[in-house]
Write a protein that holds these residues in place. Sequence first.
Motif, PDB file in Angstrom:
ATOM      1  N   THR A 120       0.851  -1.186   0.000  1.00 24.21           N
ATOM      2  CA  THR A 120       0.000   0.000   0.000  1.00 24.21           C
ATOM      3  C   THR A 120       0.886   1.234   0.000  1.00 24.21           C
ATOM      4  O   THR A 120       1.817   1.337   0.802  1.00 24.21           O
ATOM      5  N   SER A 136      -4.507   6.524   0.113  1.00 24.53           N
ATOM      6  CA  SER A 136      -3.913   5.192   0.087  1.00 24.53           C
ATOM      7  C   SER A 136      -4.185   4.550  -1.264  1.00 24.53           C
ATOM      8  O   SER A 136      -5.272   4.673  -1.812  1.00 24.53           O
ATOM      9  N   ASP A 173      -3.555   0.768  -3.195  1.00 21.70           N
ATOM     10  CA  ASP A 173      -3.070  -0.607  -3.177  1.00 21.70           C
ATOM     11  C   ASP A 173      -2.373  -0.903  -4.500  1.00 21.70           C
ATOM     12  O   ASP A 173      -2.908  -0.631  -5.572  1.00 21.70           O
TER      13      ASP A 173
END
Length: 112
Positions: free
Chosen positions: A10, A26, A28
């Motif tokens: 992440t 954030s 991924d």
Amino acid sequence: SDEIGEFSGTLRFEVVGGIHGNAPISMDVTGTTAFPAISKDPRNVFMRRVKTRPASGYASKQYIASEDVFDFGPLLVGRDPASREPPAPTLTPEAGDSETPPPPPQLDSETP
């Protein structure tokens, strides 16, 4: 990476002037690592391919798919059998017998 496989992680960062002020974002991410490999597909490796061996029995510089082999052809056809023998060793000159000429003598030179 020193390891082969799939890796996930992440990423967290802030965007100045982004939405919701400077709220952290954030993301991924996934990455795959592998070592390079040589293609094993005969269509990519061999430019001359045939499905079966020719009726004459001789294939020259062709990949034969039914046998899964590359046939180099008759490599020794037309060669003199005596030429297959390794050459005889040559004799080396004895000490003092030199076939290379001596170096030229050094000439005196003057610099002005």
